[in-house]
Write a protein that holds these residues in place. Structure first.
Motif, mmCIF file in Angstrom:
data_model
loop_
_atom_site.group_PDB
_atom_site.id
_atom_site.type_symbol
_atom_site.label_atom_id
_atom_site.label_comp_id
_atom_site.label_asym_id
_atom_site.label_seq_id
_atom_site.Cartn_x
_atom_site.Cartn_y
_atom_site.Cartn_z
ATOM 1 N N HIS A 53 8.482 16.287 -7.034
ATOM 2 C CA HIS A 53 8.101 15.087 -6.273
ATOM 3 C C HIS A 53 7.745 13.911 -7.187
ATOM 4 C CE1 HIS A 53 8.489 17.185 -2.548
ATOM 5 N NE2 HIS A 53 7.555 18.060 -2.872
ATOM 6 N N ARG A 54 8.148 14.005 -8.456
ATOM 7 C CA ARG A 54 8.129 12.835 -9.334
ATOM 8 C C ARG A 54 9.581 12.524 -9.666
ATOM 9 N NH1 ARG A 54 3.339 11.163 -11.836
ATOM 10 N NH2 ARG A 54 4.676 9.453 -12.570
ATOM 11 N N ALA A 55 9.886 11.237 -9.826
ATOM 12 C CA ALA A 55 11.286 10.814 -9.955
ATOM 13 C C ALA A 55 11.997 11.498 -11.112
ATOM 14 C CB ALA A 55 11.359 9.293 -10.104
ATOM 15 N N ASN A 56 11.353 11.587 -12.280
ATOM 16 C CA ASN A 56 12.018 12.159 -13.447
ATOM 17 C C ASN A 56 12.314 13.641 -13.263
ATOM 18 O OD1 ASN A 56 13.072 12.227 -16.090
ATOM 19 N ND2 ASN A 56 11.136 13.009 -16.879
ATOM 20 N N GLY A 57 11.323 14.398 -12.773
ATOM 21 C CA GLY A 57 11.535 15.830 -12.571
ATOM 22 C C GLY A 57 12.620 16.119 -11.552
ATOM 23 N N ASP A 58 12.594 15.393 -10.440
ATOM 24 C CA ASP A 58 13.603 15.614 -9.396
ATOM 25 C C ASP A 58 14.991 15.149 -9.843
ATOM 26 O OD1 ASP A 58 11.602 16.649 -7.894
ATOM 27 O OD2 ASP A 58 11.579 15.081 -6.364
ATOM 28 N N GLU A 96 0.826 -1.204 0.000
ATOM 29 C CA GLU A 96 0.000 0.000 0.000
ATOM 30 C C GLU A 96 0.869 1.267 0.000
ATOM 31 O OE1 GLU A 96 -3.371 0.508 -0.260
ATOM 32 O OE2 GLU A 96 -3.290 -1.623 -0.820
ATOM 33 N N ILE A 97 0.339 2.302 -0.636
ATOM 34 C CA ILE A 97 1.005 3.610 -0.615
ATOM 35 C C ILE A 97 0.337 4.469 0.450
ATOM 36 C CG2 ILE A 97 1.673 5.621 -1.991
ATOM 37 C CD1 ILE A 97 1.153 3.948 -4.499
ATOM 38 N N GLN A 98 1.135 5.115 1.281
ATOM 39 C CA GLN A 98 0.604 5.970 2.330
ATOM 40 C C GLN A 98 -0.171 7.142 1.714
ATOM 41 O OE1 GLN A 98 1.004 5.389 5.820
ATOM 42 N NE2 GLN A 98 1.612 3.423 4.946
ATOM 43 N N PRO A 99 -1.315 7.511 2.270
ATOM 44 C CA PRO A 99 -2.138 8.591 1.705
ATOM 45 C C PRO A 99 -1.384 9.903 1.512
ATOM 46 C CG PRO A 99 -3.364 7.404 3.374
ATOM 47 C CD PRO A 99 -1.974 6.873 3.428
ATOM 48 N N PHE A 100 -0.523 10.268 2.478
ATOM 49 C CA PHE A 100 0.198 11.538 2.338
ATOM 50 C C PHE A 100 1.158 11.505 1.146
ATOM 51 C CE2 PHE A 100 3.581 9.313 4.557
ATOM 52 C CZ PHE A 100 4.755 9.916 4.092
ATOM 53 N N VAL A 101 1.678 10.296 0.815
ATOM 54 C CA VAL A 101 2.570 10.149 -0.339
ATOM 55 C C VAL A 101 1.781 10.307 -1.638
ATOM 56 C CG1 VAL A 101 4.128 8.594 -1.566
ATOM 57 C CG2 VAL A 101 4.179 8.679 0.929
ATOM 58 N N VAL A 102 0.563 9.746 -1.666
ATOM 59 C CA VAL A 102 -0.305 9.902 -2.844
ATOM 60 C C VAL A 102 -0.571 11.387 -3.089
ATOM 61 C CG1 VAL A 102 -2.576 9.408 -3.834
ATOM 62 C CG2 VAL A 102 -1.390 7.644 -2.512
ATOM 63 N N ASN A 103 -0.860 12.122 -2.027
ATOM 64 C CA ASN A 103 -1.116 13.566 -2.153
ATOM 65 C C ASN A 103 0.128 14.320 -2.617
ATOM 66 O OD1 ASN A 103 -3.779 13.360 -1.329
ATOM 67 N ND2 ASN A 103 -3.261 13.589 0.851
ATOM 68 N N LEU A 104 1.289 13.876 -2.149
ATOM 69 C CA LEU A 104 2.544 14.556 -2.480
ATOM 70 C C LEU A 104 2.979 14.290 -3.912
ATOM 71 C CD1 LEU A 104 4.935 16.250 -1.253
ATOM 72 C CD2 LEU A 104 6.055 14.053 -0.813
ATOM 73 N N THR A 105 2.939 13.039 -4.348
ATOM 74 C CA THR A 105 3.484 12.656 -5.656
ATOM 75 C C THR A 105 2.431 12.522 -6.745
ATOM 76 O OG1 THR A 105 3.309 10.276 -5.245
ATOM 77 C CG2 THR A 105 5.324 11.380 -4.485
ATOM 78 N N GLY A 106 1.201 12.256 -6.339
ATOM 79 C CA GLY A 106 0.160 12.002 -7.331
ATOM 80 C C GLY A 106 0.160 10.577 -7.832
ATOM 81 N N ILE A 107 1.071 9.746 -7.314
ATOM 82 C CA ILE A 107 1.150 8.332 -7.724
ATOM 83 C C ILE A 107 0.228 7.511 -6.820
ATOM 84 C CG2 ILE A 107 2.657 6.324 -7.985
ATOM 85 C CD1 ILE A 107 5.013 8.286 -8.330
ATOM 86 N N ASN A 108 -0.717 6.770 -7.421
ATOM 87 C CA ASN A 108 -1.632 5.944 -6.618
ATOM 88 C C ASN A 108 -1.555 4.476 -7.056
ATOM 89 O OD1 ASN A 108 -3.420 5.571 -8.919
ATOM 90 N ND2 ASN A 108 -4.108 7.679 -8.532
ATOM 91 N N SER A 109 -2.160 3.605 -6.303
ATOM 92 C CA SER A 109 -2.072 2.157 -6.555
ATOM 93 C C SER A 109 -2.641 1.777 -7.915
ATOM 94 C CB SER A 109 -2.808 1.399 -5.444
ATOM 95 O OG SER A 109 -2.180 1.618 -4.204
#
Length: 455
Positions: A144-149, A45-58
Protein backbone atom coordinates in the motif's frame (compact mmCIF):
# COMPACT_ATOMS: atom_id res chain seq x y z
CA UNK A 1 8.57 0.26 -23.64
CA UNK A 2 6.36 0.18 -20.57
CA UNK A 3 5.80 2.62 -17.69
CA UNK A 4 4.79 0.44 -14.75
CA UNK A 5 3.34 2.60 -12.02
CA UNK A 6 1.39 2.77 -8.81
CA UNK A 7 -0.36 5.77 -7.26
CA UNK A 8 -1.56 6.41 -3.72
CA UNK A 9 -4.31 9.01 -3.29
CA UNK A 10 -6.13 11.01 -0.63
CA UNK A 11 -9.38 9.12 -1.15
CA UNK A 12 -12.61 11.10 -1.18
CA UNK A 13 -15.26 11.86 -3.79
CA UNK A 14 -14.88 10.57 -7.35
CA UNK A 15 -12.54 12.81 -9.41
CA UNK A 16 -11.78 14.95 -6.38
CA UNK A 17 -8.94 12.74 -5.15
CA UNK A 18 -5.38 13.99 -5.10
CA UNK A 19 -2.11 12.08 -5.49
CA UNK A 20 -0.06 11.55 -2.32
CA UNK A 21 2.64 9.30 -3.75
CA UNK A 22 3.69 8.02 -7.17
CA UNK A 23 6.23 5.41 -8.31
CA UNK A 24 7.05 4.78 -11.99
CA UNK A 25 9.40 2.14 -13.34
CA UNK A 26 10.35 2.36 -17.00
CA UNK A 27 10.58 -1.24 -18.19
CA UNK A 28 11.90 -2.42 -21.56
CA UNK A 29 10.33 -5.87 -21.31
CA UNK A 30 13.35 -7.36 -19.52
CA UNK A 31 14.74 -4.87 -17.03
CA UNK A 32 14.00 -1.53 -15.39
CA UNK A 33 15.86 1.23 -17.27
CA UNK A 34 14.65 4.28 -15.31
CA UNK A 35 12.59 5.06 -12.22
CA UNK A 36 10.83 7.93 -10.49
CA UNK A 37 9.48 7.79 -6.93
CA UNK A 38 8.08 10.75 -5.04
CA UNK A 39 5.67 11.82 -2.35
CA UNK A 40 3.27 14.49 -3.65
CA UNK A 41 1.56 17.29 -1.76
CA UNK A 42 -2.11 16.89 -2.79
CA UNK A 43 -3.15 20.28 -1.38
CA UNK A 44 -6.21 18.64 0.20
CA UNK A 45 -7.10 16.49 3.19
CA UNK A 46 -6.31 12.78 3.31
CA UNK A 47 -9.16 10.51 4.36
CA UNK A 48 -8.49 8.85 7.77
CA UNK A 49 -8.94 5.31 6.40
CA UNK A 50 -6.27 6.06 3.75
CA UNK A 51 -3.85 7.27 6.45
CA UNK A 52 -4.40 3.98 8.31
CA UNK A 53 -3.94 1.97 5.11
CA UNK A 54 -0.83 3.66 3.68
CA UNK A 55 0.73 5.34 6.68
CA UNK A 56 0.99 8.57 4.65
CA UNK A 57 -0.28 11.62 6.58
CA UNK A 58 -0.51 15.36 5.88
CA UNK A 59 2.54 16.14 8.02
CA UNK A 60 4.72 13.92 5.82
CA UNK A 61 3.51 15.76 2.69
CA UNK A 62 3.87 19.32 3.94
CA UNK A 63 7.25 19.82 2.21
CA UNK A 64 6.65 17.35 -0.66
CA UNK A 65 6.50 18.73 -4.24
CA UNK A 66 3.07 19.63 -5.59
CA UNK A 67 1.80 17.79 -8.68
CA UNK A 68 2.70 20.58 -11.12
CA UNK A 69 6.30 20.32 -9.89
CA UNK A 70 6.59 16.62 -10.82
CA UNK A 71 4.30 16.70 -13.88
CA UNK A 72 7.13 17.19 -16.38
CA UNK A 73 9.03 14.18 -15.02
CA UNK A 74 5.88 12.04 -15.22
CA UNK A 75 5.36 13.08 -18.86
CA UNK A 76 8.99 12.19 -19.67
CA UNK A 77 8.78 8.84 -17.91
CA UNK A 78 5.56 7.80 -19.68
CA UNK A 79 6.18 9.28 -23.15
CA UNK A 80 6.11 6.65 -25.93
CA UNK A 81 5.28 4.05 -23.28
CA UNK A 82 2.33 1.86 -22.47
CA UNK A 83 1.20 2.52 -18.89
CA UNK A 84 0.95 -0.72 -16.90
CA UNK A 85 -0.79 -0.80 -13.52
CA UNK A 86 -2.76 -3.14 -11.28
CA UNK A 87 -6.23 -1.77 -11.98
CA UNK A 88 -4.89 0.66 -14.58
CA UNK A 89 -8.32 2.23 -15.06
CA UNK A 90 -8.01 3.82 -11.60
CA UNK A 91 -4.37 4.97 -11.86
CA UNK A 92 -4.82 6.34 -15.40
CA UNK A 93 -8.01 8.21 -14.38
CA UNK A 94 -6.21 9.83 -11.44
CA UNK A 95 -3.29 10.92 -13.66
CA UNK A 96 -5.60 12.32 -16.35
CA UNK A 97 -7.57 14.22 -13.69
CA UNK A 98 -4.40 15.82 -12.32
CA UNK A 99 -3.21 16.80 -15.81
CA UNK A 100 -6.68 18.13 -16.69
CA UNK A 101 -6.40 20.46 -13.69
CA UNK A 102 -3.19 21.78 -15.26
CA UNK A 103 -4.85 22.11 -18.68
CA UNK A 104 -2.49 19.50 -20.18
CA UNK A 105 -3.89 16.78 -22.50
CA UNK A 106 -2.44 13.53 -21.15
CA UNK A 107 -3.12 10.47 -23.33
CA UNK A 108 -1.42 7.08 -23.09
CA UNK A 109 -2.28 3.50 -23.97
CA UNK A 110 -2.77 1.31 -20.87
CA UNK A 111 -2.50 -2.32 -19.82
CA UNK A 112 -4.18 -3.68 -16.69
CA UNK A 113 -2.38 -6.48 -14.84
CA UNK A 114 -5.66 -7.45 -13.13
CA UNK A 115 -7.27 -8.23 -16.51
CA UNK A 116 -4.09 -9.87 -17.86
CA UNK A 117 -3.82 -12.02 -14.73
CA UNK A 118 -7.42 -13.20 -15.05
CA UNK A 119 -6.69 -14.25 -18.62
CA UNK A 120 -3.20 -15.73 -18.21
CA UNK A 121 -3.38 -17.03 -14.62
CA UNK A 122 -7.00 -18.20 -14.27
CA UNK A 123 -8.48 -19.82 -11.19
CA UNK A 124 -6.98 -17.57 -8.50
CA UNK A 125 -9.01 -16.99 -5.34
CA UNK A 126 -8.34 -13.26 -5.52
CA UNK A 127 -6.75 -10.86 -8.01
CA UNK A 128 -5.92 -8.14 -5.51
CA UNK A 129 -2.22 -7.33 -5.75
CA UNK A 130 -1.40 -8.51 -2.23
CA UNK A 131 -3.18 -11.87 -2.42
CA UNK A 132 -2.08 -12.54 -6.00
CA UNK A 133 1.54 -11.77 -5.12
CA UNK A 134 1.35 -14.07 -2.10
CA UNK A 135 -0.03 -16.98 -4.13
CA UNK A 136 2.58 -16.51 -6.88
CA UNK A 137 5.55 -16.08 -4.55
CA UNK A 138 6.15 -12.45 -5.51
CA UNK A 139 7.90 -10.58 -2.70
CA UNK A 140 6.14 -7.35 -1.67
CA UNK A 141 7.70 -4.80 0.64
CA UNK A 142 5.83 -1.67 1.79
CA UNK A 143 2.39 -2.91 0.77
CA UNK A 144 0.00 0.00 0.00
CA UNK A 145 2.96 2.29 -0.66
CA UNK A 146 3.57 3.31 -4.27
CA UNK A 147 7.13 1.98 -4.54
CA UNK A 148 6.40 -1.42 -2.99
CA UNK A 149 3.27 -1.98 -5.06
CA UNK A 150 4.92 -0.75 -8.29
CA UNK A 151 7.88 -3.12 -7.81
CA UNK A 152 5.50 -6.03 -7.19
CA UNK A 153 3.64 -5.07 -10.39
CA UNK A 154 6.95 -5.11 -12.32
CA UNK A 155 7.58 -8.69 -11.15
CA UNK A 156 3.99 -9.71 -11.91
CA UNK A 157 4.18 -8.15 -15.38
CA UNK A 158 7.41 -10.07 -16.14
CA UNK A 159 5.56 -13.26 -15.21
CA UNK A 160 2.61 -12.31 -17.42
CA UNK A 161 4.91 -11.60 -20.37
CA UNK A 162 6.43 -15.08 -20.04
CA UNK A 163 2.93 -16.62 -19.82
CA UNK A 164 1.71 -14.72 -22.91
CA UNK A 165 2.45 -17.62 -25.25
CA UNK A 166 0.81 -15.94 -28.25
CA UNK A 167 2.95 -12.79 -27.75
CA UNK A 168 -0.13 -10.56 -27.96
CA UNK A 169 1.32 -8.00 -25.52
CA UNK A 170 4.62 -7.72 -27.41
CA UNK A 171 2.97 -7.54 -30.83
CA UNK A 172 0.65 -4.73 -29.72
CA UNK A 173 3.65 -2.85 -28.34
CA UNK A 174 5.55 -3.12 -31.61
CA UNK A 175 2.53 -1.95 -33.58
CA UNK A 176 2.17 1.02 -31.24
CA UNK A 177 5.70 2.23 -31.93
CA UNK A 178 6.02 4.80 -34.68
CA UNK A 179 7.50 3.28 -37.83
CA UNK A 180 10.41 5.71 -37.62
CA UNK A 181 11.35 4.22 -34.28
CA UNK A 182 11.55 0.68 -35.60
CA UNK A 183 15.20 0.12 -36.42
CA UNK A 184 15.59 -0.12 -40.17
CA UNK A 185 19.34 -0.56 -39.81
CA UNK A 186 20.20 -4.14 -38.83
CA UNK A 187 23.21 -2.94 -36.82
CA UNK A 188 20.89 -0.89 -34.62
CA UNK A 189 18.79 -3.99 -33.93
CA UNK A 190 21.85 -6.02 -32.93
CA UNK A 191 23.15 -3.23 -30.68
CA UNK A 192 20.13 -3.54 -28.36
CA UNK A 193 20.42 -7.31 -27.85
CA UNK A 194 22.06 -9.10 -24.88
CA UNK A 195 24.82 -11.73 -24.74
CA UNK A 196 22.51 -14.07 -22.84
CA UNK A 197 20.62 -17.38 -23.10
CA UNK A 198 17.05 -17.25 -24.34
CA UNK A 199 14.56 -17.36 -27.18
CA UNK A 200 14.50 -14.64 -29.82
CA UNK A 201 11.70 -13.52 -32.15
CA UNK A 202 12.32 -11.71 -35.43
CA UNK A 203 9.34 -9.48 -36.36
CA UNK A 204 8.37 -7.71 -39.57
CA UNK A 205 7.11 -4.11 -39.62
CA UNK A 206 3.57 -5.23 -38.74
CA UNK A 207 4.81 -6.92 -35.57
CA UNK A 208 4.25 -10.44 -36.95
CA UNK A 209 6.81 -13.06 -35.87
CA UNK A 210 8.61 -14.36 -38.97
CA UNK A 211 11.31 -16.43 -37.25
CA UNK A 212 11.91 -17.98 -33.81
CA UNK A 213 15.24 -19.28 -32.54
CA UNK A 214 17.11 -20.20 -29.38
CA UNK A 215 20.67 -19.37 -28.42
CA UNK A 216 23.10 -19.26 -25.52
CA UNK A 217 24.21 -15.88 -26.91
CA UNK A 218 21.30 -14.04 -28.52
CA UNK A 219 23.36 -11.08 -29.79
CA UNK A 220 25.91 -13.31 -31.55
CA UNK A 221 23.20 -15.52 -33.09
CA UNK A 222 21.27 -12.56 -34.51
CA UNK A 223 24.56 -11.15 -35.84
CA UNK A 224 25.06 -14.43 -37.71
CA UNK A 225 21.55 -14.20 -39.20
CA UNK A 226 22.14 -10.61 -40.32
CA UNK A 227 25.60 -11.18 -41.85
CA UNK A 228 25.17 -14.61 -43.45
CA UNK A 229 24.75 -15.00 -47.20
CA UNK A 230 22.45 -18.01 -46.97
CA UNK A 231 19.07 -17.85 -48.71
CA UNK A 232 17.11 -17.84 -45.46
CA UNK A 233 19.33 -15.18 -43.87
CA UNK A 234 18.92 -12.88 -46.85
CA UNK A 235 15.12 -13.16 -46.53
CA UNK A 236 15.35 -12.37 -42.80
CA UNK A 237 17.59 -9.37 -43.52
CA UNK A 238 15.07 -8.12 -46.03
CA UNK A 239 11.98 -8.43 -43.82
CA UNK A 240 13.29 -7.91 -40.25
CA UNK A 241 12.04 -4.73 -38.59
CA UNK A 242 12.83 -5.55 -34.98
CA UNK A 243 13.90 -8.40 -32.71
CA UNK A 244 12.36 -9.17 -29.34
CA UNK A 245 13.65 -11.83 -27.00
CA UNK A 246 12.89 -13.69 -23.81
CA UNK A 247 15.89 -14.06 -21.53
CA UNK A 248 15.50 -17.49 -19.89
CA UNK A 249 18.88 -18.00 -18.20
CA UNK A 250 18.24 -21.72 -18.67
CA UNK A 251 19.10 -23.57 -21.87
CA UNK A 252 16.45 -26.19 -21.03
CA UNK A 253 13.71 -23.54 -20.78
CA UNK A 254 14.91 -21.95 -24.03
CA UNK A 255 14.83 -25.29 -25.87
CA UNK A 256 11.33 -26.12 -24.64
CA UNK A 257 9.96 -22.66 -25.46
CA UNK A 258 11.53 -22.63 -28.92
CA UNK A 259 10.11 -26.06 -29.79
CA UNK A 260 6.62 -25.22 -28.49
CA UNK A 261 6.34 -21.77 -30.05
CA UNK A 262 7.59 -22.77 -33.50
CA UNK A 263 4.84 -25.38 -33.60
CA UNK A 264 2.13 -23.01 -32.38
CA UNK A 265 3.03 -19.73 -34.11
CA UNK A 266 4.38 -21.35 -37.32
CA UNK A 267 6.67 -18.47 -38.42
CA UNK A 268 7.09 -18.33 -42.19
CA UNK A 269 10.89 -18.74 -42.09
CA UNK A 270 11.08 -21.65 -39.64
CA UNK A 271 11.48 -25.02 -41.28
CA UNK A 272 8.89 -27.85 -40.97
CA UNK A 273 8.13 -27.41 -37.28
CA UNK A 274 11.00 -29.71 -36.20
CA UNK A 275 8.76 -32.68 -35.69
CA UNK A 276 11.74 -35.02 -35.58
CA UNK A 277 14.52 -33.44 -33.57
CA UNK A 278 15.51 -36.97 -32.51
CA UNK A 279 15.96 -40.00 -34.75
CA UNK A 280 16.84 -42.91 -32.44
CA UNK A 281 15.61 -44.29 -29.14
CA UNK A 282 16.51 -46.87 -26.50
CA UNK A 283 13.92 -49.62 -25.98
CA UNK A 284 13.75 -52.71 -23.77
CA UNK A 285 12.27 -56.20 -24.03
CA UNK A 286 12.47 -59.38 -21.97
CA UNK A 287 13.95 -62.42 -23.75
CA UNK A 288 12.90 -66.07 -23.43
CA UNK A 289 15.33 -66.56 -20.53
CA UNK A 290 13.82 -63.72 -18.49
CA UNK A 291 16.63 -61.16 -19.03
CA UNK A 292 15.78 -57.54 -19.88
CA UNK A 293 17.50 -56.67 -23.16
CA UNK A 294 18.23 -53.13 -24.36
CA UNK A 295 18.16 -52.18 -28.01
CA UNK A 296 18.81 -49.02 -30.02
CA UNK A 297 16.34 -48.51 -32.85
CA UNK A 298 14.85 -45.75 -34.97
CA UNK A 299 12.42 -43.65 -32.97
CA UNK A 300 8.88 -44.94 -33.31
CA UNK A 301 6.02 -42.84 -31.94
CA UNK A 302 3.94 -45.98 -31.39
CA UNK A 303 6.43 -47.37 -28.85
CA UNK A 304 7.43 -45.90 -25.48
CA UNK A 305 11.20 -45.31 -25.33
CA UNK A 306 13.41 -45.26 -22.24
CA UNK A 307 15.17 -42.22 -23.69
CA UNK A 308 15.81 -40.69 -27.12
CA UNK A 309 18.80 -39.45 -29.11
CA UNK A 310 19.57 -37.06 -31.94
CA UNK A 311 21.43 -39.81 -33.86
CA UNK A 312 22.55 -43.45 -33.66
CA UNK A 313 26.12 -42.58 -32.69
CA UNK A 314 25.08 -40.64 -29.58
CA UNK A 315 22.80 -43.56 -28.64
CA UNK A 316 25.67 -46.07 -28.93
CA UNK A 317 27.98 -43.81 -26.96
CA UNK A 318 25.38 -43.59 -24.19
CA UNK A 319 24.94 -47.38 -24.13
CA UNK A 320 28.71 -48.06 -23.94
CA UNK A 321 28.89 -45.78 -20.87
CA UNK A 322 25.82 -47.43 -19.34
CA UNK A 323 27.34 -50.90 -19.76
CA UNK A 324 30.37 -49.73 -17.79
CA UNK A 325 28.43 -47.80 -15.13
CA UNK A 326 25.84 -50.52 -14.40
CA UNK A 327 28.04 -53.53 -15.26
CA UNK A 328 25.68 -54.71 -17.99
CA UNK A 329 26.22 -57.38 -20.60
CA UNK A 330 27.37 -56.26 -24.07
CA UNK A 331 25.40 -59.07 -25.69
CA UNK A 332 22.12 -58.17 -23.97
CA UNK A 333 22.55 -54.52 -24.91
CA UNK A 334 23.16 -55.30 -28.59
CA UNK A 335 26.72 -53.96 -28.57
CA UNK A 336 28.43 -57.33 -29.11
CA UNK A 337 26.55 -59.73 -31.42
CA UNK A 338 27.46 -63.28 -30.44
CA UNK A 339 25.86 -66.68 -29.75
CA UNK A 340 28.16 -67.33 -26.80
CA UNK A 341 29.68 -65.09 -24.14
CA UNK A 342 30.36 -61.39 -24.71
CA UNK A 343 33.81 -59.80 -24.85
CA UNK A 344 33.47 -58.29 -21.38
CA UNK A 345 32.79 -61.74 -19.89
CA UNK A 346 36.07 -62.97 -21.33
CA UNK A 347 37.96 -60.15 -19.58
CA UNK A 348 35.93 -60.67 -16.37
CA UNK A 349 33.91 -57.42 -16.62
CA UNK A 350 30.56 -59.12 -17.26
CA UNK A 351 28.95 -61.31 -14.58
CA UNK A 352 27.72 -63.85 -17.15
CA UNK A 353 24.14 -62.92 -18.03
CA UNK A 354 25.10 -63.60 -21.66
CA UNK A 355 25.51 -67.32 -20.88
CA UNK A 356 22.94 -67.42 -18.06
CA UNK A 357 25.56 -67.65 -15.34
CA UNK A 358 24.11 -64.65 -13.50
CA UNK A 359 20.48 -64.87 -12.41
CA UNK A 360 17.89 -62.79 -14.34
CA UNK A 361 16.77 -61.17 -11.05
CA UNK A 362 20.24 -59.82 -10.19
CA UNK A 363 20.95 -58.67 -13.73
CA UNK A 364 17.51 -57.10 -14.24
CA UNK A 365 17.81 -55.06 -11.04
CA UNK A 366 20.78 -53.21 -12.54
CA UNK A 367 18.96 -52.71 -15.86
CA UNK A 368 15.96 -51.31 -14.00
CA UNK A 369 18.28 -48.90 -12.17
CA UNK A 370 19.51 -47.67 -15.55
CA UNK A 371 15.93 -47.27 -16.80
CA UNK A 372 14.84 -45.43 -13.65
CA UNK A 373 17.77 -43.05 -13.92
CA UNK A 374 17.03 -42.13 -17.54
CA UNK A 375 13.25 -42.20 -17.61
CA UNK A 376 10.56 -40.39 -15.62
CA UNK A 377 7.67 -42.45 -16.98
CA UNK A 378 5.49 -42.43 -13.87
CA UNK A 379 7.21 -39.81 -11.75
CA UNK A 380 5.99 -36.45 -10.51
CA UNK A 381 8.74 -33.91 -10.03
CA UNK A 382 9.95 -30.41 -10.68
CA UNK A 383 13.30 -29.76 -12.38
CA UNK A 384 15.03 -26.68 -10.94
CA UNK A 385 17.42 -24.79 -13.22
CA UNK A 386 18.99 -21.36 -13.67
CA UNK A 387 16.78 -18.38 -14.48
CA UNK A 388 16.86 -14.71 -15.47
CA UNK A 389 17.99 -13.19 -12.16
CA UNK A 390 20.39 -14.20 -9.40
CA UNK A 391 17.56 -14.60 -6.88
CA UNK A 392 15.34 -16.59 -9.24
CA UNK A 393 15.12 -20.16 -10.55
CA UNK A 394 13.19 -21.84 -13.34
CA UNK A 395 10.84 -24.75 -12.65
CA UNK A 396 9.86 -27.47 -15.15
CA UNK A 397 6.90 -29.49 -13.89
CA UNK A 398 6.39 -33.22 -14.61
CA UNK A 399 3.27 -35.00 -13.32
CA UNK A 400 2.94 -38.79 -13.63
CA UNK A 401 5.54 -38.71 -16.39
CA UNK A 402 3.72 -35.94 -18.30
CA UNK A 403 5.41 -32.60 -18.98
CA UNK A 404 2.99 -29.91 -17.75
CA UNK A 405 4.85 -26.65 -18.34
CA UNK A 406 7.43 -24.27 -16.90
CA UNK A 407 7.77 -21.03 -14.99
CA UNK A 408 9.94 -19.03 -12.60
CA UNK A 409 9.98 -18.54 -8.84
CA UNK A 410 11.83 -16.36 -6.36
CA UNK A 411 14.45 -18.13 -4.24
CA UNK A 412 12.83 -16.77 -1.08
CA UNK A 413 9.70 -18.72 -1.97
CA UNK A 414 9.85 -22.43 -1.12
CA UNK A 415 8.40 -24.72 -3.77
CA UNK A 416 6.81 -27.52 -1.74
CA UNK A 417 3.27 -27.85 -3.11
CA UNK A 418 2.01 -28.73 -6.55
CA UNK A 419 -0.87 -26.24 -6.20
CA UNK A 420 1.67 -23.41 -6.01
CA UNK A 421 3.43 -24.68 -9.11
CA UNK A 422 0.15 -24.81 -11.01
CA UNK A 423 -0.11 -21.03 -10.63
CA UNK A 424 3.53 -20.33 -11.49
CA UNK A 425 3.91 -22.43 -14.62
CA UNK A 426 2.90 -21.67 -18.18
CA UNK A 427 1.07 -24.80 -19.44
CA UNK A 428 2.81 -26.44 -22.39
CA UNK A 429 2.17 -29.42 -24.66
CA UNK A 430 3.53 -32.81 -23.68
CA UNK A 431 4.77 -33.96 -27.10
CA UNK A 432 7.63 -36.24 -28.16
CA UNK A 433 9.97 -33.32 -28.77
CA UNK A 434 9.45 -31.95 -25.26
CA UNK A 435 10.04 -35.41 -23.77
CA UNK A 436 13.23 -35.78 -25.79
CA UNK A 437 14.52 -32.32 -24.80
CA UNK A 438 13.96 -33.00 -21.08
CA UNK A 439 15.44 -36.51 -21.11
CA UNK A 440 18.43 -35.39 -23.13
CA UNK A 441 19.05 -32.48 -20.74
CA UNK A 442 18.84 -34.68 -17.63
CA UNK A 443 21.15 -37.24 -19.21
CA UNK A 444 23.80 -34.60 -19.91
CA UNK A 445 23.34 -32.60 -16.69
CA UNK A 446 23.46 -35.20 -13.93
CA UNK A 447 23.78 -32.62 -11.11
CA UNK A 448 20.50 -30.88 -11.97
CA UNK A 449 18.34 -30.28 -8.87
CA UNK A 450 15.11 -32.29 -8.88
CA UNK A 451 12.29 -32.16 -6.30
CA UNK A 452 10.04 -35.24 -6.38
CA UNK A 453 6.38 -35.36 -5.35
CA UNK A 454 4.15 -38.22 -4.30
CA UNK A 455 1.78 -39.34 -7.08
Amino acid sequence: MYAILDIETTGGKYNEEGITEIAIYKFDGHKVVDQFISLVNPEREIQPFVVNLTGINSKMLRTAPKFYEVAKRIVEMTEDCIIVAHNSQFDYRILKTEFDRLGFPFKRKTLCTVELSKKLIPGQDSYSLGKLARSLGIPVSDRHRANGDAMATVTLFKMLLSKDSDKVIVKDTIQLEAKKEIASNLKNIIKELPHSTGVYYIHNADGDIIYIGKSNNIKNRISQHFTSNSSKSKKLQRDAATVTYEHTGSELVALLKESEEIKRIKPIFNRALRRNIFTHALYSFTDENGYINLVIDKADGRKKPITTFANRQSAKSFLFNAVEEFQLCQKLTGLYPTKTSCFNYDIKQCLGACIQEESPEDYNNRVLSLIAKNSYSNESMVIIDRAREIDERSAILIENGVFKGLGYFNLNYQITKREVLQSLITPMENNRDAQHIIKNFLRKNKKTKIIKFEN
